[in-house]
Design a protein around this motif. Sequence first.
Motif, PDB file in Angstrom:
ATOM      1  N   ALA A  76       0.839  -1.194   0.000  1.00  0.00           N
ATOM      2  CA  ALA A  76       0.000   0.000   0.000  1.00  0.00           C
ATOM      3  C   ALA A  76       0.876   1.247   0.000  1.00  0.00           C
ATOM      4  O   ALA A  76       2.025   1.224   0.450  1.00  0.00           O
ATOM      5  N   LYS A  77       0.311   2.351  -0.474  1.00  0.00           N
ATOM      6  CA  LYS A  77       1.072   3.602  -0.472  1.00  0.00           C
ATOM      7  C   LYS A  77       1.262   4.098   0.958  1.00  0.00           C
ATOM      8  O   LYS A  77       2.351   4.539   1.329  1.00  0.00           O
ATOM      9  N   PHE A  99       3.551   3.905  11.325  1.00  0.00           N
ATOM     10  CA  PHE A  99       3.061   4.449  10.054  1.00  0.00           C
ATOM     11  C   PHE A  99       4.233   4.506   9.074  1.00  0.00           C
ATOM     12  O   PHE A  99       5.361   4.830   9.472  1.00  0.00           O
ATOM     13  N   SER A 100       3.959   4.203   7.817  1.00  0.00           N
ATOM     14  CA  SER A 100       5.014   4.240   6.805  1.00  0.00           C
ATOM     15  C   SER A 100       4.442   4.647   5.459  1.00  0.00           C
ATOM     16  O   SER A 100       3.253   4.461   5.183  1.00  0.00           O
ATOM     17  N   MET A 101       5.317   5.180   4.598  1.00  0.00           N
ATOM     18  CA  MET A 101       4.917   5.630   3.269  1.00  0.00           C
ATOM     19  C   MET A 101       6.159   5.765   2.390  1.00  0.00           C
ATOM     20  O   MET A 101       7.266   5.970   2.889  1.00  0.00           O
ATOM     21  N   ALA A 108      11.687   5.109   1.121  1.00  0.00           N
ATOM     22  CA  ALA A 108      10.491   5.100   1.968  1.00  0.00           C
ATOM     23  C   ALA A 108      10.888   5.507   3.380  1.00  0.00           C
ATOM     24  O   ALA A 108      12.050   5.384   3.782  1.00  0.00           O
ATOM     25  N   ILE A 109       9.893   5.987   4.131  1.00  0.00           N
ATOM     26  CA  ILE A 109      10.129   6.392   5.516  1.00  0.00           C
ATOM     27  C   ILE A 109       9.059   5.776   6.417  1.00  0.00           C
ATOM     28  O   ILE A 109       7.992   5.355   5.954  1.00  0.00           O
ATOM     29  N   ILE A 366      -3.588   2.035   2.570  1.00  0.00           N
ATOM     30  CA  ILE A 366      -4.307   2.858   1.592  1.00  0.00           C
ATOM     31  C   ILE A 366      -3.465   2.908   0.323  1.00  0.00           C
ATOM     32  O   ILE A 366      -2.317   3.344   0.338  1.00  0.00           O
ATOM     33  N   LYS A 367      -4.062   2.470  -0.772  1.00  0.00           N
ATOM     34  CA  LYS A 367      -3.319   2.456  -2.037  1.00  0.00           C
ATOM     35  C   LYS A 367      -3.335   3.830  -2.703  1.00  0.00           C
ATOM     36  O   LYS A 367      -4.212   4.629  -2.466  1.00  0.00           O
TER      37      LYS A 367
END
Length: 367
Positions: A76-77, A99-101, A108-109, A366-367
């Motif tokens: 997921a995004k 939480f990651s993104m 990525a973080i 969440i994509k």
Amino acid sequence: MKHFFRTATLFFGAAGLLFSASTGAQAQDKTPKYSNEFLNIGVGARALGMGKVQVSLAQDATAGYWNPAGLLSQKAKYDAVLMHSELFSGIVKNDYAAFSMPLDDKSAIGISAVRVGVDDIADTRDLINEFGYIDYSKIRYFSVADYGVLLSYARKIGNVEGLKFGANAKVIYRNIGEFADAWGFGIDAGMQYDKGNWRLGLMARDITTTYNAWSINADELKPTPGAPLEEIPTNRTEITLPTFVLGVGRLVKLPGEFTALAAVDLEVTTDGQRNTLISSSAVSVDPRAGLEIGYKNVAYLRGGVSNVQQIQSFTGSEEWKVQPSLGVGVALSGLRLDVALSQLAIEKLGGRTQTNNIIVSLGYGIK
């Protein structure tokens, strides 16, 4: 496949260099142990249901804890995970959020927060007043809690497909009511490599050695009236030596839209001899194994074993014990609900069976 084995050799070679570097720096017989141990309990019901085998498998927000390199593999995004568990019949509370993104297609973080604590501990030092009577209004309550915040960054380096690197900067705060607290800082680093259905992982925790600086409030540590005088501790620094975890996993497709994901981790501690399957004065090795059976990427059944220890029973005989775990999970429309049952690997006390721990975690992507 030839390229896979070359990269695997690189992983094992890097692990060997790190292990030898840490052991070479520790000539003393006595080394500090179990500092910041709250960060070794584990997070996420999926991981804990598989015996904490995650270094090569983590691919969601929990990767910030297990291996930050895995943040680059999340589907997921945006991904978030919440977890709550209670240990020792609810006395100890273990809470976790992450939480990651992605930043772009190569980096990525993530951010993770852990709290492990015991609340509402009674301070009864003033229970008996100066006249020798019990005064319950004098009872005070305090909490003992450990906090950890991990800031994670992962990036693809070079042109090797499937090779990822990551690192954590972690801030630690430990508190014992009004009596003492400590601040600490450390760095973790990890790698993952995927090739076909094979997955490799290497994680180095506290790679630079983590230091906690304790501050003692001597004024609050007054002795109980009439009790023998005890020495009040002073300010000091606590260190956490490096730990390395090497993992390998493989995904196998089964008939009828079933899958099987099996993995093994080897945790190598460098703080001297521990009660593990492989133990020496230089390093100790604790193996873990886990299995996840999936159906249509919707329902999962998990199991694992970890914490192999030699226990002496009340009869004086010694036997090997393991900590088994079980778990189930459901994933629908980005929502993931995981439940795990883990059992403490301790000997029976007074004929009572050992305590089961229930871990529940909720994830959403969440994509």
